[in-house]
Design an enzyme around this catalytic site. Structure first.
Site, PDB file in Angstrom:
ATOM      1  N   TRP A 103       0.834  -1.208   0.000  1.00 43.23           N
ATOM      2  CA  TRP A 103       0.000   0.000   0.000  1.00 43.23           C
ATOM      3  C   TRP A 103       0.862   1.248   0.000  1.00 43.23           C
ATOM      4  CZ3 TRP A 103      -4.424  -1.001  -1.864  1.00 43.23           C
ATOM      5  CH2 TRP A 103      -5.052  -2.218  -1.589  1.00 43.23           C
ATOM      6  N   ASP A 172      -1.351   6.792   6.526  1.00 42.95           N
ATOM      7  CA  ASP A 172      -2.412   5.915   6.030  1.00 42.95           C
ATOM      8  C   ASP A 172      -2.676   4.910   7.146  1.00 42.95           C
ATOM      9  OD1 ASP A 172      -4.025   3.991   4.940  1.00 42.95           O
ATOM     10  OD2 ASP A 172      -2.664   3.404   3.320  1.00 42.95           O
ATOM     11  N   LYS A 196     -12.297  -1.633   7.755  1.00 43.66           N
ATOM     12  CA  LYS A 196     -11.635  -2.621   8.626  1.00 43.66           C
ATOM     13  C   LYS A 196     -12.010  -2.373  10.084  1.00 43.66           C
ATOM     14  CE  LYS A 196      -8.055  -2.370   5.197  1.00 43.66           C
ATOM     15  NZ  LYS A 196      -8.330  -3.523   4.367  1.00 43.66           N
TER      16      LYS A 196
HETATM   17  C1  LIG Z   1      -3.127   0.020   4.576  1.00 43.23           C
HETATM   18  C2  LIG Z   1      -4.088   0.155   3.438  1.00 43.23           C
HETATM   19  N1  LIG Z   1      -4.083   1.282   2.703  1.00 43.23           N
HETATM   20  C3  LIG Z   1      -4.921   1.454   1.674  1.00 43.23           C
HETATM   21  C4  LIG Z   1      -5.811   0.472   1.311  1.00 43.23           C
HETATM   22  C5  LIG Z   1      -6.713   0.695   0.123  1.00 43.23           C
HETATM   23  O1  LIG Z   1      -7.945   1.063   0.604  1.00 43.23           O
HETATM   24  P1  LIG Z   1      -9.227   1.266  -0.330  1.00 43.23           P
HETATM   25  O2  LIG Z   1      -9.615  -0.077  -0.815  1.00 43.23           O
HETATM   26  O3  LIG Z   1     -10.211   1.900   0.628  1.00 43.23           O
HETATM   27  O4  LIG Z   1      -8.843   2.182  -1.427  1.00 43.23           O
HETATM   28  C6  LIG Z   1      -5.880  -0.705   2.054  1.00 43.23           C
HETATM   29  C7  LIG Z   1      -6.848  -1.763   1.694  1.00 43.23           C
HETATM   30  O5  LIG Z   1      -6.843  -2.861   2.174  1.00 43.23           O
HETATM   31  C8  LIG Z   1      -4.992  -0.869   3.130  1.00 43.23           C
HETATM   32  O6  LIG Z   1      -4.990  -1.992   3.858  1.00 43.23           O
END
Ligand SMILES: Cc1ncc(COP(=O)(O)O)c(C=O)c1O
Length: 361
Positions: A103, A172, A196
């Site tokens: 991510w 994030d 989550k």
């Molecule tokens: C740490 C992290 N950042 C970003 C995301 C992406 O999130 P989204 O699906 O809401 O765009 C996730 C998705 O699992 C994640 O675990």
């Protein structure tokens, strides 16, 4: 009703049962309004009350200082990957990224479209199985961005990264938001997809310091400027009303459970039990370095892909769902966010013990 099973999904993930029951009761009529929560106008009194209560709870639970705005946006955390640099990173400047997983990598990939990026640290060399101890920052970054919990690789920053004072820190926190106390005042922005720890998918919480809101160019599409959402209390366009409502219910549930310190203790205990079992197991082994382990996503392997597959299918049959690890790590992953019950962790450990006794060599 069909019996609920142990849901270890990495997200969307298990929600507190009391929250689901309350939402169910309000589907046909929100309180005594005679209109279901899904059917209320976002401009009406009933939904505005829900919205205001949700923002207030978020501020209270997260101990969010006055000079920060709470926004509920759409497009997931993935939209923040580009919206942040699009608004804050000038073409001739650099932003630093702490790259601890897939991510964070995705966040960098978006930032390079807008300006310079510098990798302050990375754990790519060992398939992101650890949190780097040191970082090297660029001389004058616009901000430093980190991922507090690495959902796929089962690692988590145990505290704030070692960022020199004066650098705006952006987090994030998608997979560990409100799972333990958080010092918002040490951050410029904290953002998280809700699916989550906070509620269903479809809404992203963005906590942003006031002075950043007006920084972005006014030439950007209206929906992609933070000022648009700040000026309109996240209601420039139709917000995801049901998702915001559900986040409010989850926040009430967190408050009732004792807030973030109680949540943190519970999560530490749940993850601690699982790691303690893994440490002494003759069959299973955790994949994250001991000092970098996540309290939210516990990743483990047997060391034999066939045995991993056998375990996952036996677990599914026994009522443990969502344990298959992400393909980039393999093995298993138990996602045990806030709402995952401690009894489910105990049941998983019992099941693993039984499987181990039948399969260990
Ligand atoms: C740490 C992290 N950042 C970003 C995301 C992406 O999130 P989204 O699906 O809401 O765009 C996730 C998705 O699992 C994640 O675990």
């Amino acid at each position: 009703m069909t019996q609920r099973i142990w849901n270890f999904s990495a997200g969307p993930a298990v929600l507190p049962e009391s929250v689901l029951e309350e939402a169910r009761d309000n589907l046909l009529s929100l309180g005594t309004t005679g209109i279901g929560i899904l059917e209320h106008s976002h401009r009406g009194k009933a939904f505005l009350a829900v919205y205001e209560e949700t923002v207030a709870l978020c501020r209270e639970i997260g101990n969010i200082p006055e000079n920060y705005r709470v926004l509920f946006l759409q497009g997931g955390a993935s939209t923040q990957f580009f919206m942040i640099p699009m608004n804050l990173l000038p073409r001739d400047r650099t932003a630093d990224y702490l790259v601890t997983g897939a991510w964070s990598e995705k966040a960098v990939e978006e930032a390079v479209r807008f300006g310079g990026t510098h990798t302050a640290c990375t754990s790519h060399d060992k398939n992101f199985s650890y949190i780097p101890a040191t970082c090297t920052f660029s001389p004058n970054p616009v901000y430093a961005h980190y991922t507090s919990n690495n959902t796929i690789f089962g690692t988590q920053w145990s505290g704030l990264p070692p960022v020199p004072g004066g650098i705006d820190l952006i987090c994030d926190a998608s997979s560990d938001i409100f799972s333990r106390p958080i010092d918002v005042s040490k951050h410029a922005i904290v953002y998280a997809g809700a699916q989550k720890n906070l509620g269903p998918s479809g809404v992203t919480l963005v906590i942003m310091r006031d002075d950043l809101i007006e920084r972005g160019s006014k030439d950007l599409p209206t929906m992609l400027q933070y000022r648009t959402h700040a000026k309109n209390d996240s209601m420039y366009n139709t917000p995801p009303t049901f998702a915001i409502y559900l986040v409010g219910l989850v926040l009430k549930w967190i408050k009732k459970g004792g807030g973030l310190s109680a949540m943190g203790e519970l999560n530490q205990r749940k993850a601690g039990k699982l790691y303690a079992y893994l440490e002494q197991s003759r069959l299973f082994k955790g994949t994250a370095a001991a000092d970098s382990r996540s309290q939210m996503n516990v990743t483990f392997v047997t060391g034999n892909a066939d045995v991993d597959t056998k375990f996952c299918s036996a677990a599914t049959k026994a009522g443990f769902d969502g344990l298959k690890g992400h393909r980039s790590v393999g093995g298993m992953r138990a996602s045990i966010y806030n709402a995952f019950p401690e009894a489910g962790v105990d049941a998983l450990i019992d099941f693993m013990r039984m499987f181990e006794s039948e399969n260990a060599v």
